[in-house]
Enzyme design. Structure first.
Site, short mmCIF file in Angstrom:
data_model
loop_
_atom_site.label_atom_id
_atom_site.label_comp_id
_atom_site.label_asym_id
_atom_site.label_seq_id
_atom_site.Cartn_x
_atom_site.Cartn_y
_atom_site.Cartn_z
N HIS A 15 -8.08 6.51 5.10
CA HIS A 15 -7.49 5.42 4.33
C HIS A 15 -7.55 4.21 5.26
O HIS A 15 -7.26 4.30 6.46
CB HIS A 15 -6.07 5.77 3.92
CG HIS A 15 -6.02 6.91 2.94
ND1 HIS A 15 -5.43 6.79 1.71
CD2 HIS A 15 -6.52 8.17 3.01
CE1 HIS A 15 -5.56 7.96 1.05
NE2 HIS A 15 -6.22 8.80 1.84
N ASN A 62 0.83 -1.21 0.00
CA ASN A 62 0.00 0.00 0.00
C ASN A 62 0.86 1.26 0.00
O ASN A 62 2.09 1.20 -0.06
CB ASN A 62 -1.00 -0.02 1.15
CG ASN A 62 -0.36 0.19 2.52
OD1 ASN A 62 0.83 0.47 2.65
ND2 ASN A 62 -1.16 0.05 3.56
N TRP A 120 -8.61 1.75 -3.27
CA TRP A 120 -8.28 0.43 -2.71
C TRP A 120 -8.72 0.35 -1.24
O TRP A 120 -8.07 -0.26 -0.41
CB TRP A 120 -6.79 0.13 -2.86
CG TRP A 120 -6.30 0.21 -4.28
CD1 TRP A 120 -6.40 -0.77 -5.23
CD2 TRP A 120 -5.64 1.31 -4.93
NE1 TRP A 120 -5.86 -0.34 -6.43
CE2 TRP A 120 -5.38 0.93 -6.27
CE3 TRP A 120 -5.26 2.58 -4.51
CZ2 TRP A 120 -4.75 1.77 -7.19
CZ3 TRP A 120 -4.64 3.42 -5.43
CH2 TRP A 120 -4.39 3.01 -6.74
N HIS A 121 -9.88 0.98 -0.95
CA HIS A 121 -10.43 1.01 0.41
C HIS A 121 -11.73 0.21 0.47
O HIS A 121 -12.73 0.65 0.99
CB HIS A 121 -10.70 2.46 0.83
CG HIS A 121 -9.49 3.32 0.90
ND1 HIS A 121 -9.55 4.70 1.00
CD2 HIS A 121 -8.17 3.01 0.88
CE1 HIS A 121 -8.32 5.19 1.03
NE2 HIS A 121 -7.47 4.18 0.96
N GLY A 164 1.01 3.63 2.35
CA GLY A 164 1.53 4.06 3.64
C GLY A 164 0.79 5.19 4.32
O GLY A 164 1.32 5.78 5.27
#
Length: 551
Positions: free
Chosen positions: A528, A94, A483-484, A96
């Site tokens: 995030h 990911n 991408w959550h 970060g």
């Protein structure tokens, strides 16, 4: 001979690793199997801070490589849906960002499911135990496995850009992890001292009662008369005397459930999978979505071109990083501005006022933002044929929050090795399109502010105009998932027809099976999702330790 454990945890991402580590270190030392589909990947070069943005592309063996179904409201594009396939799960690939979201997110979660374990005051306590925060102000945890903080050195335009946000009327926020994220902050990273943290760090010095089994994708659960007693992986069976917990993520925990006969009856019957429990697995997929605008800048405002435009400079920086974790790769693409904001235009919009009353109430809670703005996304790694002469650039990204689209993940084969079909239905809801328009107008407000515009040389990627139509056309052509992914095995009360698990993570209709990852969240957090995933695993661990009297 099959092996027996007290607990089996499937998936080693932030939730699974935290859960396995915490359970195994409890005073009664239960036997725990953590089973992971991916490999260990111990090479420290995979942890270079400034290269975090490329890991998922440069190392395809660490990435499931998923794509969405063609998105009707995004020009039928198949959107990248990457997921980590490694010890540490998606935290191994990911970007970060280490953000917790809004206190109201967690209080709403507790209200929806009727369990105060999820309230902010309890999550905040777990947060402090998870992390070691390498900075005195704001105050963070000091003894956790996940090392977080800021880069040693910031890029030269970060501080001036924060000043521009303030001049343009955007408030500043010293600590975006305080429970109130509203305002512009400097991003807290899951990294410190030039090296990234991943969920695998929770497994360092694991006790002997924790067995970590990598390269072992789980195909299905072993079920005996409504009781889950184990898992099947690559022809082997592993048994659990107490519990199996799925922590394979919002895309793959549903796959294991569905191939085990747990899911919508019609879907299972279509693929000749015997129905064990008819529950809405795979429904309710939610995510955050973003797009970016990019401007070429005067070389006096940024020095990125001197670094990214020189292979020799990048190679020398990597050698310096290998020596002592310093140099360009611990500076460039390691820091950013990040902010969450409310919008008067969204609040007054017909699109919000047409939502169900409870959703309107939640979106208007004081700490819940309507959108996010992110600076310093390294766009040159993502925009095809990025012009080398414009590597001194500035990128401003806008994120849609509280998305009202409800997508789904569904079977497309009876073979467990075939991924599910992922259809998030991006931009399908009028509210999402309204937020898309308003966040882009806010981003353009920064770009057009005199203090920013004076250093702009050219537009690299921007909408044609600030009209609703041109902004939406730009979103359709450029939107990406954050991408959550959440919500595909939703938690709820016993009478909630959309719920797959109850308020204690237990799958309805079965015993000894829980799901603890982002798939269970009934609220799309204002963050995030890496840190909310850690907190989900920590919460489930705390509950199991109490229930089984492990302390």
């Amino acid at each position: 001979m099959a092996q027996m454990f007290d607990f089996i945890i499937v998936g080693s991402g932030p939730a699974g690793s935290t859960l396995a580590s915490t359970l195994s270190r409890s005073s009664k030392r239960p036997s725990v199997l953590l089973i992971e589909a991916g490999s260990k990947y111990t090479n420290p070069d995979l942890r270079v801070d400034g290269q975090r943005w490329m890991t998922f592309q440069k190392n395809p063996s660490m990435n499931w490589g998923y794509k969405t179904a063609p998105q009707e409201h995004a020009l039928n594009r198949e959107i990248d849906y990457s997921r980590g396939r490694a010890l540490g799960g998606s935290s191994a690939i990911n970007f970060g960002v280490y953000s917790v979201g809004a206190s109201d997110d967690y209080d709403e979660w507790a209200r929806v499911v009727g369990n105060n374990a999820f309230k902010w005051r309890n999550m905040q306590r777990r947060l402090k135990a998870l992390e070691t925060f390498h900075f005195d102000v704001p105050e963070g945890g000091k003894s956790g496995h996940i090392h977080v903080g800021y880069p040693r050195e910031w890029e030269k335009d970060i501080t001036p850009l924060l000043d521009i946000f303030e001049q343009a009327g955007f408030p500043l926020n010293k600590d975006h992890n305080s429970g109130n994220p509203i305002g512009m902050s400097v991003m807290i990273n899951s990294a410190y001292g030039g090296i990234r943290s991943t969920a695998a760090d929770a497994l360092i010095s694991a006790p002997e009662n924790l067995i970590i089994q990598t390269d072992s994708p789980v195909q299905r659960l072993v079920i005996d008369d409504g009781k889950v007693i184990g898992v099947e992986s690559n022809g082997k069976t592993y048994f659990a005397s107490k519990e199996v917990v799925l922590s394979a993520g919002a895309l793959d925990s549903p796959k294991i459930l569905l191939h085990s006969g747990i899911g919508p009856r019609d879907q299972l019957q279509k693929y000749n999978i015997p129905v064990i429990v008819d529950v809405p697995v795979g429904q309710g997929l939610r995510d955050h979505y973003f797009t970016s605008i990019v401007y070429s800048r005067k070389d006096t405002s940024t020095d990125r071109k001197a670094f990214y435009g020189s292979q020799a400079a990048m190679d020398a920086a990597l050698e310096e990083w290998k020596k002592d974790r310093t140099g360009g790769w611990s500076k460039y693409a390691c820091g950013a501005g990040i902010g969450w904001f409310k919008s008067e235009e969204v609040a007054a919009s017909d699109e919000l006022n047409s939502l169900p009353a409870q959703e309107q109430r939640y979106i208007q809670l004081p700490t819940v933002p309507h959108f996010e703005i992110f600076t310093h996304f390294p766009a040159h790694w993502f925009i095809p044929n990025f012009p080398a002469e414009h590597l001194d650039y500035s990128c401003l990204s806008g994120f849609i929050y509280n998305s009202q689209a409800r997508g789904e993940v569904t079977l497309q084969s009876s073979d467990p090795s075939v991924p599910l079909k992922f259809d998030p239905k991006i931009l399908s809801h009028p509210f999402d399109r309204r937020v898309a328009i308003e966040v882009m107008r806010s981003v353009l407000k920064i770009a057009e502010h005199p203090s920013f515009a004076k250093d702009t040389v050219a537009s690299i990627a921007v909408p044609k105009s600030a009209s609703d139509e041109d902004i939406l056309d730009y979103w359709k052509a450029t939107v990406n998932s954050s991408w959550h992914m959440t919500g595909t095995a939703k938690m709820g009360t016993k009478d909630d027809p959309e719920a797959v698990v109850d308020e204690k993570f237990r799958v309805k209709g079965l015993t000894n099976l829980r799901v603890a990852d982002m798939s269970v969240l009934p609220v799309l957090p204002s963050a995030h999702t890496q840190l909310p995933a850690y907190l989900t695993g920590a919460t489930c661990a705390e509950l199991l330790i109490k229930e089984y009297e492990l302390e």
